[in-house]
Design an enzyme around this catalytic site. Structure first.
Site, PDB file in Angstrom:
ATOM      1  N   HIS A   3       0.848  -1.183   0.000  1.00 12.37           N
ATOM      2  CA  HIS A   3       0.000   0.000   0.000  1.00 12.37           C
ATOM      3  C   HIS A   3       0.888   1.239   0.000  1.00 12.37           C
ATOM      4  CE1 HIS A   3      -4.167  -1.121  -0.052  1.00 12.37           C
ATOM      5  NE2 HIS A   3      -4.004  -2.023   0.898  1.00 12.37           N
ATOM      6  N   ASP A  58      -0.111   7.095  -3.528  1.00 12.33           N
ATOM      7  CA  ASP A  58      -1.274   6.853  -4.376  1.00 12.33           C
ATOM      8  C   ASP A  58      -1.545   8.001  -5.349  1.00 12.33           C
ATOM      9  OD1 ASP A  58      -1.936   4.348  -3.517  1.00 12.33           O
ATOM     10  OD2 ASP A  58      -3.509   4.973  -2.150  1.00 12.33           O
TER      11      ASP A  58
END
Length: 383
Positions: free
Chosen positions: A134, A164
Protein backbone atom coordinates in the site's frame (compact mmCIF):
# COMPACT_ATOMS: atom_id res chain seq x y z
CA UNK A 1 -17.27 17.93 -22.93
CA UNK A 2 -15.55 21.22 -22.22
CA UNK A 3 -11.88 21.24 -21.30
CA UNK A 4 -8.43 20.93 -22.91
CA UNK A 5 -8.75 17.13 -23.28
CA UNK A 6 -12.09 17.28 -25.07
CA UNK A 7 -12.15 14.58 -27.76
CA UNK A 8 -9.79 12.21 -25.93
CA UNK A 9 -11.42 8.85 -25.19
CA UNK A 10 -10.35 6.79 -22.18
CA UNK A 11 -11.34 3.34 -20.93
CA UNK A 12 -10.69 2.85 -17.20
CA UNK A 13 -10.64 -0.56 -15.55
CA UNK A 14 -12.14 -0.04 -12.11
CA UNK A 15 -9.73 0.02 -9.18
CA UNK A 16 -8.91 1.96 -6.05
CA UNK A 17 -6.35 4.67 -5.28
CA UNK A 18 -4.14 5.98 -8.08
CA UNK A 19 -5.95 4.66 -11.17
CA UNK A 20 -9.34 6.27 -10.46
CA UNK A 21 -7.55 9.45 -9.38
CA UNK A 22 -5.76 9.62 -12.75
CA UNK A 23 -9.04 8.91 -14.53
CA UNK A 24 -10.70 11.69 -12.53
CA UNK A 25 -7.98 14.13 -13.55
CA UNK A 26 -8.43 13.28 -17.23
CA UNK A 27 -12.23 13.46 -16.97
CA UNK A 28 -12.00 16.78 -15.13
CA UNK A 29 -10.09 18.15 -18.12
CA UNK A 30 -12.79 17.11 -20.58
CA UNK A 31 -11.73 13.62 -21.67
CA UNK A 32 -14.53 11.14 -22.23
CA UNK A 33 -13.73 8.47 -19.67
CA UNK A 34 -15.84 5.34 -19.35
CA UNK A 35 -15.36 3.22 -16.28
CA UNK A 36 -15.46 -0.56 -16.60
CA UNK A 37 -16.89 -1.65 -13.25
CA UNK A 38 -16.96 -5.21 -12.01
CA UNK A 39 -20.37 -6.80 -12.49
CA UNK A 40 -21.33 -7.60 -8.91
CA UNK A 41 -23.23 -10.67 -7.92
CA UNK A 42 -26.72 -10.12 -6.43
CA UNK A 43 -26.47 -9.20 -2.76
CA UNK A 44 -22.68 -8.92 -2.85
CA UNK A 45 -21.21 -6.26 -0.55
CA UNK A 46 -18.32 -4.16 -1.76
CA UNK A 47 -15.26 -4.07 0.54
CA UNK A 48 -15.11 -0.28 0.07
CA UNK A 49 -18.69 0.90 0.77
CA UNK A 50 -18.12 4.47 -0.48
CA UNK A 51 -17.44 3.22 -4.01
CA UNK A 52 -20.34 3.64 -6.37
CA UNK A 53 -21.96 6.38 -4.29
CA UNK A 54 -22.06 10.17 -4.58
CA UNK A 55 -19.26 10.29 -2.00
CA UNK A 56 -16.88 8.41 -4.32
CA UNK A 57 -15.30 11.69 -5.41
CA UNK A 58 -12.51 10.19 -7.51
CA UNK A 59 -15.18 8.45 -9.63
CA UNK A 60 -16.78 11.73 -10.68
CA UNK A 61 -17.17 12.90 -14.24
CA UNK A 62 -17.56 9.57 -15.99
CA UNK A 63 -20.17 6.96 -16.83
CA UNK A 64 -20.08 3.35 -15.65
CA UNK A 65 -20.30 0.12 -17.62
CA UNK A 66 -20.59 -2.96 -15.38
CA UNK A 67 -19.09 -5.85 -17.29
CA UNK A 68 -18.22 -9.46 -16.49
CA UNK A 69 -14.76 -9.61 -18.06
CA UNK A 70 -14.28 -13.19 -16.91
CA UNK A 71 -16.64 -14.20 -19.68
CA UNK A 72 -15.17 -14.29 -23.19
CA UNK A 73 -17.92 -11.99 -24.44
CA UNK A 74 -17.01 -9.46 -21.75
CA UNK A 75 -13.35 -9.46 -22.73
CA UNK A 76 -14.28 -9.08 -26.39
CA UNK A 77 -16.49 -6.14 -25.49
CA UNK A 78 -13.55 -4.41 -23.81
CA UNK A 79 -11.32 -5.03 -26.84
CA UNK A 80 -13.98 -3.62 -29.11
CA UNK A 81 -14.28 -0.50 -26.97
CA UNK A 82 -10.51 -0.06 -27.14
CA UNK A 83 -10.63 0.04 -30.94
CA UNK A 84 -11.97 3.61 -30.69
CA UNK A 85 -10.17 4.67 -27.49
CA UNK A 86 -7.03 6.74 -27.05
CA UNK A 87 -6.12 5.44 -23.60
CA UNK A 88 -6.60 2.37 -21.41
CA UNK A 89 -6.01 2.82 -17.68
CA UNK A 90 -5.50 -0.08 -15.27
CA UNK A 91 -4.07 -0.55 -11.80
CA UNK A 92 -3.97 -4.31 -11.27
CA UNK A 93 -0.95 -6.34 -10.19
CA UNK A 94 1.43 -7.10 -13.07
CA UNK A 95 0.14 -10.00 -15.15
CA UNK A 96 -3.55 -9.73 -14.23
CA UNK A 97 -4.59 -8.03 -17.46
CA UNK A 98 -2.51 -10.53 -19.45
CA UNK A 99 -4.25 -13.47 -17.76
CA UNK A 100 -7.61 -11.91 -18.65
CA UNK A 101 -6.57 -11.67 -22.29
CA UNK A 102 -6.44 -7.88 -22.06
CA UNK A 103 -2.69 -7.31 -21.83
CA UNK A 104 -0.91 -4.65 -23.87
CA UNK A 105 -0.13 -6.97 -26.79
CA UNK A 106 -3.78 -7.92 -27.26
CA UNK A 107 -4.95 -4.31 -26.85
CA UNK A 108 -2.34 -2.81 -29.19
CA UNK A 109 -3.15 -5.45 -31.79
CA UNK A 110 -6.71 -4.10 -31.85
CA UNK A 111 -5.60 -0.46 -31.78
CA UNK A 112 -1.93 0.28 -32.60
CA UNK A 113 -2.33 3.92 -31.48
CA UNK A 114 -3.60 2.99 -28.02
CA UNK A 115 -1.78 4.26 -24.92
CA UNK A 116 -1.88 1.64 -22.16
CA UNK A 117 -1.44 3.37 -18.81
CA UNK A 118 -0.52 0.99 -15.99
CA UNK A 119 -0.01 2.02 -12.36
CA UNK A 120 1.33 -0.23 -9.61
CA UNK A 121 3.22 0.23 -6.38
CA UNK A 122 6.50 -1.40 -7.33
CA UNK A 123 6.34 -1.25 -11.14
CA UNK A 124 5.68 -3.86 -13.82
CA UNK A 125 9.01 -5.62 -13.23
CA UNK A 126 11.55 -6.05 -10.44
CA UNK A 127 12.00 -8.27 -7.37
CA UNK A 128 8.95 -6.81 -5.57
CA UNK A 129 6.64 -6.46 -8.56
CA UNK A 130 4.35 -9.31 -7.48
CA UNK A 131 4.24 -8.40 -3.78
CA UNK A 132 1.22 -6.76 -2.18
CA UNK A 133 1.64 -3.30 -0.75
CA UNK A 134 0.00 0.00 0.00
CA UNK A 135 0.91 3.67 -0.23
CA UNK A 136 2.95 3.72 2.97
CA UNK A 137 5.16 0.87 1.71
CA UNK A 138 5.89 2.52 -1.64
CA UNK A 139 6.73 5.85 -0.01
CA UNK A 140 8.95 3.99 2.47
CA UNK A 141 10.99 2.45 -0.34
CA UNK A 142 11.38 5.81 -2.08
CA UNK A 143 13.32 7.33 0.82
CA UNK A 144 10.63 9.94 1.43
CA UNK A 145 8.76 8.40 4.37
CA UNK A 146 11.95 8.40 6.47
CA UNK A 147 12.10 12.18 6.10
CA UNK A 148 8.59 12.89 7.41
CA UNK A 149 7.48 13.38 10.98
CA UNK A 150 8.89 14.53 14.28
CA UNK A 151 12.34 13.56 15.52
CA UNK A 152 11.03 11.74 18.60
CA UNK A 153 8.43 9.68 16.70
CA UNK A 154 8.39 7.08 13.92
CA UNK A 155 7.98 8.47 10.39
CA UNK A 156 4.47 9.84 9.92
CA UNK A 157 2.27 8.54 7.07
CA UNK A 158 1.52 11.51 4.76
CA UNK A 159 -2.06 10.28 4.29
CA UNK A 160 -1.87 8.59 0.89
CA UNK A 161 -1.07 11.81 -0.92
CA UNK A 162 2.56 11.03 -1.79
CA UNK A 163 2.24 7.46 -3.08
CA UNK A 164 -1.27 6.85 -4.38
CA UNK A 165 -2.14 10.29 -5.64
CA UNK A 166 1.02 12.35 -6.22
CA UNK A 167 3.49 9.59 -7.05
CA UNK A 168 0.92 7.30 -8.66
CA UNK A 169 -2.21 8.93 -10.05
CA UNK A 170 -0.69 12.23 -11.13
CA UNK A 171 2.34 10.52 -12.68
CA UNK A 172 0.02 8.16 -14.55
CA UNK A 173 -2.11 11.02 -15.86
CA UNK A 174 0.99 12.97 -16.89
CA UNK A 175 2.49 9.91 -18.55
CA UNK A 176 -0.55 9.03 -20.63
CA UNK A 177 -1.01 12.63 -21.81
CA UNK A 178 2.65 12.64 -22.89
CA UNK A 179 2.13 9.35 -24.74
CA UNK A 180 -1.08 10.54 -26.42
CA UNK A 181 0.73 13.62 -27.72
CA UNK A 182 3.56 11.45 -29.05
CA UNK A 183 1.13 9.00 -30.67
CA UNK A 184 -0.42 11.83 -32.66
CA UNK A 185 2.95 12.33 -34.31
CA UNK A 186 4.18 8.74 -34.60
CA UNK A 187 0.87 6.96 -35.03
CA UNK A 188 2.04 4.41 -32.48
CA UNK A 189 0.80 3.66 -29.00
CA UNK A 190 2.88 2.41 -26.10
CA UNK A 191 2.78 1.27 -22.49
CA UNK A 192 3.18 3.76 -19.64
CA UNK A 193 4.57 2.02 -16.53
CA UNK A 194 3.86 4.28 -13.54
CA UNK A 195 5.34 2.92 -10.29
CA UNK A 196 4.30 4.69 -7.13
CA UNK A 197 7.65 4.19 -5.42
CA UNK A 198 9.39 5.89 -8.37
CA UNK A 199 6.80 8.66 -8.50
CA UNK A 200 7.21 9.29 -4.76
CA UNK A 201 10.98 9.45 -5.21
CA UNK A 202 10.57 11.91 -8.07
CA UNK A 203 8.47 14.17 -5.84
CA UNK A 204 11.52 14.27 -3.57
CA UNK A 205 13.92 15.33 -6.34
CA UNK A 206 14.77 18.62 -4.64
CA UNK A 207 15.48 16.92 -1.32
CA UNK A 208 17.79 14.40 -3.00
CA UNK A 209 19.64 17.33 -4.55
CA UNK A 210 19.95 19.13 -1.23
CA UNK A 211 21.19 15.95 0.41
CA UNK A 212 23.80 15.48 -2.28
CA UNK A 213 25.02 19.02 -1.68
CA UNK A 214 25.31 18.40 2.07
CA UNK A 215 22.37 20.69 2.86
CA UNK A 216 19.92 18.01 4.02
CA UNK A 217 20.49 15.53 6.82
CA UNK A 218 18.82 12.15 7.22
CA UNK A 219 17.44 13.09 10.63
CA UNK A 220 13.79 14.04 10.89
CA UNK A 221 12.87 17.53 12.07
CA UNK A 222 16.45 18.62 11.39
CA UNK A 223 16.12 20.46 8.09
CA UNK A 224 14.72 23.64 6.63
CA UNK A 225 11.46 22.17 5.30
CA UNK A 226 10.71 19.24 7.61
CA UNK A 227 9.67 21.12 10.72
CA UNK A 228 13.20 21.54 12.01
CA UNK A 229 13.45 25.27 11.32
CA UNK A 230 11.50 27.39 13.83
CA UNK A 231 10.39 29.77 11.07
CA UNK A 232 8.92 26.96 8.94
CA UNK A 233 6.49 24.96 11.04
CA UNK A 234 2.99 24.77 12.51
CA UNK A 235 2.19 26.09 15.97
CA UNK A 236 -0.65 25.58 18.44
CA UNK A 237 -2.77 28.55 19.42
CA UNK A 238 -4.62 29.43 22.62
CA UNK A 239 -7.83 27.80 21.36
CA UNK A 240 -6.15 24.51 20.40
CA UNK A 241 -6.18 25.32 16.70
CA UNK A 242 -3.05 25.74 14.60
CA UNK A 243 -1.29 28.19 12.31
CA UNK A 244 1.50 27.72 9.78
CA UNK A 245 4.56 29.92 9.36
CA UNK A 246 6.93 29.79 6.37
CA UNK A 247 9.07 32.90 6.79
CA UNK A 248 12.23 31.64 5.05
CA UNK A 249 13.39 34.72 3.15
CA UNK A 250 14.99 37.48 5.27
CA UNK A 251 12.44 40.15 4.40
CA UNK A 252 9.56 37.85 5.34
CA UNK A 253 11.20 36.87 8.61
CA UNK A 254 11.90 40.53 9.43
CA UNK A 255 8.24 41.39 8.89
CA UNK A 256 7.19 38.48 11.08
CA UNK A 257 9.34 39.71 13.96
CA UNK A 258 8.10 43.27 13.46
CA UNK A 259 4.42 42.29 13.55
CA UNK A 260 5.01 40.06 16.56
CA UNK A 261 6.90 42.91 18.25
CA UNK A 262 9.81 40.58 18.96
CA UNK A 263 13.01 42.33 20.04
CA UNK A 264 14.89 39.46 21.70
CA UNK A 265 18.30 39.32 19.90
CA UNK A 266 18.29 35.50 19.96
CA UNK A 267 15.78 35.60 17.08
CA UNK A 268 18.55 36.93 14.83
CA UNK A 269 20.38 33.60 15.26
CA UNK A 270 17.86 31.73 13.13
CA UNK A 271 20.38 30.19 10.70
CA UNK A 272 22.31 28.54 13.50
CA UNK A 273 20.76 25.12 14.09
CA UNK A 274 22.07 25.18 17.65
CA UNK A 275 19.47 27.86 18.40
CA UNK A 276 16.55 26.14 16.65
CA UNK A 277 15.16 24.33 19.73
CA UNK A 278 15.22 27.53 21.78
CA UNK A 279 13.65 29.61 19.01
CA UNK A 280 10.96 27.01 18.41
CA UNK A 281 10.08 27.02 22.10
CA UNK A 282 9.90 30.82 22.12
CA UNK A 283 7.72 30.91 18.99
CA UNK A 284 5.53 28.18 20.46
CA UNK A 285 5.01 30.07 23.70
CA UNK A 286 4.21 33.27 21.82
CA UNK A 287 1.69 31.75 19.43
CA UNK A 288 -0.02 29.97 22.32
CA UNK A 289 -1.01 33.34 23.82
CA UNK A 290 -3.71 34.11 21.22
CA UNK A 291 -6.42 32.29 19.32
CA UNK A 292 -6.01 31.27 15.70
CA UNK A 293 -8.48 33.95 14.62
CA UNK A 294 -6.46 36.60 16.47
CA UNK A 295 -3.33 35.57 14.58
CA UNK A 296 -5.26 35.62 11.31
CA UNK A 297 -6.34 39.19 11.93
CA UNK A 298 -2.73 40.20 12.53
CA UNK A 299 -0.82 38.12 10.00
CA UNK A 300 -3.07 36.87 7.20
CA UNK A 301 -2.52 38.66 3.90
CA UNK A 302 0.91 39.99 4.92
CA UNK A 303 4.28 38.86 3.57
CA UNK A 304 5.21 36.79 6.63
CA UNK A 305 4.11 33.62 4.75
CA UNK A 306 1.24 32.73 7.05
CA UNK A 307 -1.93 30.66 6.81
CA UNK A 308 -4.31 29.14 9.34
CA UNK A 309 -4.29 25.34 9.47
CA UNK A 310 -7.82 24.53 8.36
CA UNK A 311 -9.67 21.26 8.64
CA UNK A 312 -11.65 19.85 5.72
CA UNK A 313 -14.87 21.43 6.94
CA UNK A 314 -13.26 24.87 7.17
CA UNK A 315 -11.20 24.90 3.96
CA UNK A 316 -14.09 25.30 1.45
CA UNK A 317 -15.46 28.22 3.49
CA UNK A 318 -12.25 30.24 3.67
CA UNK A 319 -12.71 33.59 1.85
CA UNK A 320 -9.81 32.97 -0.53
CA UNK A 321 -11.00 29.50 -1.50
CA UNK A 322 -14.57 30.75 -1.80
CA UNK A 323 -13.55 33.68 -4.02
CA UNK A 324 -11.64 31.37 -6.36
CA UNK A 325 -14.31 28.66 -6.20
CA UNK A 326 -11.60 26.19 -5.27
CA UNK A 327 -14.24 23.76 -4.03
CA UNK A 328 -17.49 22.72 -5.66
CA UNK A 329 -20.65 21.08 -4.40
CA UNK A 330 -21.67 18.07 -6.49
CA UNK A 331 -24.84 16.29 -5.46
CA UNK A 332 -24.47 17.60 -1.92
CA UNK A 333 -20.82 16.59 -1.52
CA UNK A 334 -18.25 19.37 -1.06
CA UNK A 335 -15.05 18.51 -2.94
CA UNK A 336 -12.02 20.10 -4.63
CA UNK A 337 -12.74 21.69 -8.00
CA UNK A 338 -10.83 20.62 -11.12
CA UNK A 339 -7.31 22.03 -11.26
CA UNK A 340 -5.32 23.69 -12.75
CA UNK A 341 -7.17 26.60 -14.36
CA UNK A 342 -7.23 27.31 -18.09
CA UNK A 343 -7.80 30.74 -19.65
CA UNK A 344 -9.51 29.49 -22.82
CA UNK A 345 -10.58 25.86 -22.46
CA UNK A 346 -12.01 25.88 -18.96
CA UNK A 347 -13.44 22.50 -17.91
CA UNK A 348 -17.03 22.21 -16.76
CA UNK A 349 -18.09 21.23 -13.26
CA UNK A 350 -17.80 17.43 -13.11
CA UNK A 351 -20.85 15.22 -13.00
CA UNK A 352 -21.59 13.19 -9.89
CA UNK A 353 -20.27 9.61 -9.86
CA UNK A 354 -22.42 7.02 -11.58
CA UNK A 355 -23.50 3.89 -9.76
CA UNK A 356 -21.74 0.81 -11.13
CA UNK A 357 -23.45 -0.26 -14.33
CA UNK A 358 -25.86 2.66 -14.42
CA UNK A 359 -24.85 3.61 -17.96
CA UNK A 360 -23.99 0.22 -19.47
CA UNK A 361 -26.37 0.16 -22.41
CA UNK A 362 -25.94 3.87 -23.20
CA UNK A 363 -22.14 3.60 -23.27
CA UNK A 364 -22.18 0.59 -25.56
CA UNK A 365 -24.59 2.30 -27.93
CA UNK A 366 -22.52 5.49 -27.98
CA UNK A 367 -19.36 3.49 -28.72
CA UNK A 368 -20.85 1.71 -31.73
CA UNK A 369 -22.54 -1.43 -30.39
CA UNK A 370 -25.84 -2.33 -32.05
CA UNK A 371 -29.01 -2.90 -30.06
CA UNK A 372 -28.82 -6.58 -31.00
CA UNK A 373 -25.28 -6.96 -29.65
CA UNK A 374 -26.20 -5.10 -26.46
CA UNK A 375 -29.19 -7.38 -25.93
CA UNK A 376 -26.97 -10.42 -26.52
CA UNK A 377 -24.60 -9.24 -23.79
CA UNK A 378 -27.53 -8.65 -21.48
CA UNK A 379 -29.04 -12.06 -22.13
CA UNK A 380 -25.71 -13.74 -21.31
CA UNK A 381 -25.49 -11.66 -18.11
CA UNK A 382 -22.26 -10.07 -19.29
CA UNK A 383 -23.73 -6.61 -18.51
Amino acid sequence: MAGPLSGVRVVEMVGIGPCPFAAMMLADMGAEVIRIDRKAKPGEDHPYPVLGTRHDVTARGRRSLALDIKQPAGRLAVLRLLESADVLLEGFRPGVMERLGLGPDACLERNPKLVVGRVTGWGQAGPLSQAAGHDINYVALSGMLHAMGRADSPPAPPLNLVGDFGGGGMMLAFGVVCAVLEARTSGKGQVVDAAMTEGAALLGAMMYGLRGAGSWSDGREANLLDGGAPFYDSYACLDGKFISIGAIEPQFYAQLLALLKVEDPVFTKRWSKAYWPDLKAKFGALFATRSRDDWCRLLEGTDVCFAPVLDMAEAPKHPHNAARRSFVDIDGVSQPAPAPRFSRTAPATPLAPSAPGADSAAILADWGFTEESIEALRSREVI
